[in-house]
Motif scaffolding. Structure first.
Motif, PDB file in Angstrom:
ATOM      1  N   LEU A  47       0.828  -1.214   0.000  1.00 29.90           N
ATOM      2  CA  LEU A  47       0.000   0.000   0.000  1.00 29.90           C
ATOM      3  C   LEU A  47       0.860   1.260   0.000  1.00 29.90           C
ATOM      4  O   LEU A  47       0.380   2.352  -0.331  1.00 29.90           O
ATOM      5  CB  LEU A  47      -0.929   0.021   1.226  1.00 29.90           C
ATOM      6  CG  LEU A  47      -1.921  -1.134   1.336  1.00 29.90           C
ATOM      7  CD1 LEU A  47      -2.727  -1.017   2.627  1.00 29.90           C
ATOM      8  CD2 LEU A  47      -2.851  -1.178   0.129  1.00 29.90           C
ATOM      9  N   ASP A  48       2.110   1.102   0.379  1.00 33.76           N
ATOM     10  CA  ASP A  48       3.025   2.237   0.474  1.00 33.76           C
ATOM     11  C   ASP A  48       3.178   2.879  -0.905  1.00 33.76           C
ATOM     12  O   ASP A  48       3.506   2.195  -1.875  1.00 33.76           O
ATOM     13  CB  ASP A  48       4.383   1.754   0.995  1.00 33.76           C
ATOM     14  CG  ASP A  48       5.172   2.861   1.665  1.00 33.76           C
ATOM     15  OD1 ASP A  48       4.853   4.041   1.440  1.00 33.76           O
ATOM     16  OD2 ASP A  48       6.116   2.539   2.404  1.00 33.76           O
ATOM     17  N   GLY A  49       2.905   4.176  -1.002  1.00 34.65           N
ATOM     18  CA  GLY A  49       3.042   4.887  -2.270  1.00 34.65           C
ATOM     19  C   GLY A  49       1.732   5.050  -3.021  1.00 34.65           C
ATOM     20  O   GLY A  49       1.665   5.809  -3.989  1.00 34.65           O
ATOM     21  N   LYS A  50       0.678   4.335  -2.604  1.00 35.45           N
ATOM     22  CA  LYS A  50      -0.617   4.484  -3.278  1.00 35.45           C
ATOM     23  C   LYS A  50      -1.349   5.719  -2.752  1.00 35.45           C
ATOM     24  O   LYS A  50      -1.111   6.177  -1.636  1.00 35.45           O
ATOM     25  CB  LYS A  50      -1.471   3.227  -3.057  1.00 35.45           C
ATOM     26  CG  LYS A  50      -0.878   2.000  -3.732  1.00 35.45           C
ATOM     27  CD  LYS A  50      -1.843   0.828  -3.733  1.00 35.45           C
ATOM     28  CE  LYS A  50      -1.264  -0.273  -4.635  1.00 35.45           C
ATOM     29  NZ  LYS A  50      -1.966  -1.543  -4.500  1.00 35.45           N
ATOM     30  N   SER A  51      -2.292   6.216  -3.546  1.00 36.09           N
ATOM     31  CA  SER A  51      -3.098   7.350  -3.087  1.00 36.09           C
ATOM     32  C   SER A  51      -4.067   6.880  -2.007  1.00 36.09           C
ATOM     33  O   SER A  51      -4.422   5.688  -1.947  1.00 36.09           O
ATOM     34  CB  SER A  51      -3.886   7.957  -4.253  1.00 36.09           C
ATOM     35  OG  SER A  51      -4.952   7.100  -4.628  1.00 36.09           O
ATOM     36  N   ILE A  52      -4.510   7.797  -1.185  1.00 39.52           N
ATOM     37  CA  ILE A  52      -5.448   7.410  -0.131  1.00 39.52           C
ATOM     38  C   ILE A  52      -6.759   6.912  -0.741  1.00 39.52           C
ATOM     39  O   ILE A  52      -7.394   5.987  -0.215  1.00 39.52           O
ATOM     40  CB  ILE A  52      -5.671   8.576   0.875  1.00 39.52           C
ATOM     41  CG1 ILE A  52      -6.471   8.073   2.090  1.00 39.52           C
ATOM     42  CG2 ILE A  52      -6.353   9.768   0.210  1.00 39.52           C
ATOM     43  CD1 ILE A  52      -5.805   6.989   2.905  1.00 39.52           C
ATOM     44  N   GLU A  53      -7.156   7.486  -1.876  1.00 45.36           N
ATOM     45  CA  GLU A  53      -8.390   7.020  -2.528  1.00 45.36           C
ATOM     46  C   GLU A  53      -8.240   5.564  -2.982  1.00 45.36           C
ATOM     47  O   GLU A  53      -9.151   4.750  -2.801  1.00 45.36           O
ATOM     48  CB  GLU A  53      -8.737   7.922  -3.716  1.00 45.36           C
ATOM     49  CG  GLU A  53      -9.195   9.325  -3.337  1.00 45.36           C
ATOM     50  CD  GLU A  53      -8.042  10.297  -3.079  1.00 45.36           C
ATOM     51  OE1 GLU A  53      -6.857   9.888  -3.202  1.00 45.36           O
ATOM     52  OE2 GLU A  53      -8.327  11.462  -2.749  1.00 45.36           O
ATOM     53  N   ASP A  54      -7.096   5.229  -3.586  1.00 48.55           N
ATOM     54  CA  ASP A  54      -6.846   3.844  -4.009  1.00 48.55           C
ATOM     55  C   ASP A  54      -6.854   2.908  -2.804  1.00 48.55           C
ATOM     56  O   ASP A  54      -7.403   1.804  -2.865  1.00 48.55           O
ATOM     57  CB  ASP A  54      -5.487   3.736  -4.710  1.00 48.55           C
ATOM     58  CG  ASP A  54      -5.568   4.089  -6.179  1.00 48.55           C
ATOM     59  OD1 ASP A  54      -6.688   4.284  -6.669  1.00 48.55           O
ATOM     60  OD2 ASP A  54      -4.500   4.171  -6.816  1.00 48.55           O
ATOM     61  N   ILE A  55      -6.223   3.342  -1.738  1.00 43.36           N
ATOM     62  CA  ILE A  55      -6.156   2.505  -0.532  1.00 43.36           C
ATOM     63  C   ILE A  55      -7.554   2.222  -0.002  1.00 43.36           C
ATOM     64  O   ILE A  55      -7.893   1.077   0.311  1.00 43.36           O
ATOM     65  CB  ILE A  55      -5.270   3.170   0.533  1.00 43.36           C
ATOM     66  CG1 ILE A  55      -3.797   3.141   0.092  1.00 43.36           C
ATOM     67  CG2 ILE A  55      -5.441   2.488   1.896  1.00 43.36           C
ATOM     68  CD1 ILE A  55      -2.858   3.933   0.995  1.00 43.36           C
ATOM     69  N   LEU A  56      -8.397   3.255   0.077  1.00 40.53           N
ATOM     70  CA  LEU A  56      -9.724   3.072   0.664  1.00 40.53           C
ATOM     71  C   LEU A  56     -10.640   2.267  -0.256  1.00 40.53           C
ATOM     72  O   LEU A  56     -11.403   1.414   0.199  1.00 40.53           O
ATOM     73  CB  LEU A  56     -10.366   4.425   0.987  1.00 40.53           C
ATOM     74  CG  LEU A  56      -9.633   5.287   2.020  1.00 40.53           C
ATOM     75  CD1 LEU A  56     -10.445   6.546   2.327  1.00 40.53           C
ATOM     76  CD2 LEU A  56      -9.327   4.521   3.294  1.00 40.53           C
ATOM     77  N   LYS A  57     -10.580   2.530  -1.566  1.00 40.69           N
ATOM     78  CA  LYS A  57     -11.478   1.830  -2.504  1.00 40.69           C
ATOM     79  C   LYS A  57     -11.174   0.344  -2.595  1.00 40.69           C
ATOM     80  O   LYS A  57     -12.060  -0.454  -2.887  1.00 40.69           O
ATOM     81  CB  LYS A  57     -11.371   2.464  -3.896  1.00 40.69           C
ATOM     82  CG  LYS A  57     -12.049   3.826  -3.999  1.00 40.69           C
ATOM     83  CD  LYS A  57     -11.821   4.452  -5.374  1.00 40.69           C
ATOM     84  CE  LYS A  57     -12.458   5.835  -5.442  1.00 40.69           C
ATOM     85  NZ  LYS A  57     -12.116   6.531  -6.699  1.00 40.69           N
ATOM     86  N   ASN A  58      -9.943  -0.021  -2.359  1.00 43.61           N
ATOM     87  CA  ASN A  58      -9.523  -1.432  -2.493  1.00 43.61           C
ATOM     88  C   ASN A  58      -9.172  -2.051  -1.152  1.00 43.61           C
ATOM     89  O   ASN A  58      -8.430  -3.031  -1.080  1.00 43.61           O
ATOM     90  CB  ASN A  58      -8.327  -1.509  -3.449  1.00 43.61           C
ATOM     91  CG  ASN A  58      -8.678  -0.975  -4.827  1.00 43.61           C
ATOM     92  OD1 ASN A  58      -9.492  -1.566  -5.526  1.00 43.61           O
ATOM     93  ND2 ASN A  58      -8.102   0.158  -5.204  1.00 43.61           N
ATOM     94  N   LEU A  59      -9.738  -1.495  -0.097  1.00 41.62           N
ATOM     95  CA  LEU A  59      -9.351  -1.883   1.251  1.00 41.62           C
ATOM     96  C   LEU A  59      -9.773  -3.301   1.616  1.00 41.62           C
ATOM     97  O   LEU A  59     -10.878  -3.734   1.305  1.00 41.62           O
ATOM     98  CB  LEU A  59      -9.990  -0.892   2.238  1.00 41.62           C
ATOM     99  CG  LEU A  59      -9.641  -1.046   3.708  1.00 41.62           C
ATOM    100  CD1 LEU A  59      -8.168  -0.788   3.940  1.00 41.62           C
ATOM    101  CD2 LEU A  59     -10.471  -0.070   4.538  1.00 41.62           C
ATOM    102  N   ASP A  60      -8.902  -4.023   2.264  1.00 42.52           N
ATOM    103  CA  ASP A  60      -9.245  -5.252   2.972  1.00 42.52           C
ATOM    104  C   ASP A  60      -9.846  -4.819   4.307  1.00 42.52           C
ATOM    105  O   ASP A  60      -9.135  -4.352   5.191  1.00 42.52           O
ATOM    106  CB  ASP A  60      -7.985  -6.097   3.174  1.00 42.52           C
ATOM    107  CG  ASP A  60      -8.214  -7.267   4.125  1.00 42.52           C
ATOM    108  OD1 ASP A  60      -9.367  -7.472   4.557  1.00 42.52           O
ATOM    109  OD2 ASP A  60      -7.232  -7.961   4.426  1.00 42.52           O
TER     110      ASP A  60
END
Ligand code: MN
Length: 202
Positions: free
Chosen positions: A48-61
């Protein structure tokens, strides 16, 4: 790469009397700062390091509690500061006003729906105005630091207005009077900013 606590675009006391200086100091400088540093610790060395916060939240486990709580907390507060202004208040205009009228019939009916979402969210959480692809808007609420972009969160869409109803957001000034805090929030909503988020996410 790590996330940074965003600076406020106004002084800590700028939203008084609606939101008091001490609450803003603690809320931004302690709570939001804490979510930010814990999010960074939770993603350091992971994919997840380096991803946008939107990407992190949309694809969250969603079973990843550290990223769910702190990633949500980082994003939700960042939006919250941005949708408030000492020059706020009034009512929306333009295509956002049209979308609100289409969904709720009137600004007053929207305000009642949003206020009810904020007042009836049991315990800690957020009230949201979200936009769906195509431009339809929807009011909803989520518990804790959950966010409408997360997988399986019922309301869905992209949040364009958020209200923090955790006690840390209002207790110093309003104690248990959450409805008074919710009513006061409408005096500081930056509708131009909300309209901008609507236009770029519809
Ligand atoms: Mn908060």
């Amino acid at each position: 790469m790590s996330f940074e606590l965003p600076a406020l675009k106004y002084a800590h006391d700028a939203l008084e009397p609606h939101i008091d200086k001490r609450t803003m100091e603690i809320h931004h400088g302690k709570h939001h700062a804490g979510y930010t540093s814990k999010l960074n610790a939770a993603i350091e060395g992971t994919d997840l390091d380096g991803k946008s916060i939107e990407d992190i939240l949309k694809n969250l486990d969603m079973s990843n509690g550290a990223v769910r709580n702190n990633g949500g907390g980082y994003y939700n507060h960042r939006l919250f500061w941005e949708v408030m202004s000492p020059n706020g208040g009034g009512t929306p205009s333009g295509e956002l006003a049209d979308a609100i009228n289409e969904a709720y019939g009137s600004y007053d009916a929207f305000k009642e729906a949003f206020s009810n979402a904020a007042k009836t969210q049991f315990g800690s959480g957020w009230a949201w105005l979200c936009v769906h692809p195509g431009g339809k808007v929807e009011v909803c609420s989520t518990p804790n630091q959950d966010n409408p972009m997360m997988p399986g969160v019922t309301c869905g869409g992209t949040p364009i207005l958020g209200l923090d109803v955790w006690e840390h957001a209002y207790y110093l000034n309003y104690q248990n009077r959450r409805p008074d805090y919710v009513e006061a929030f409408f005096n500081v909503i930056d509708w131009d900013q909300v309209a901008s988020y609507y236009s770029s996410n519809k």
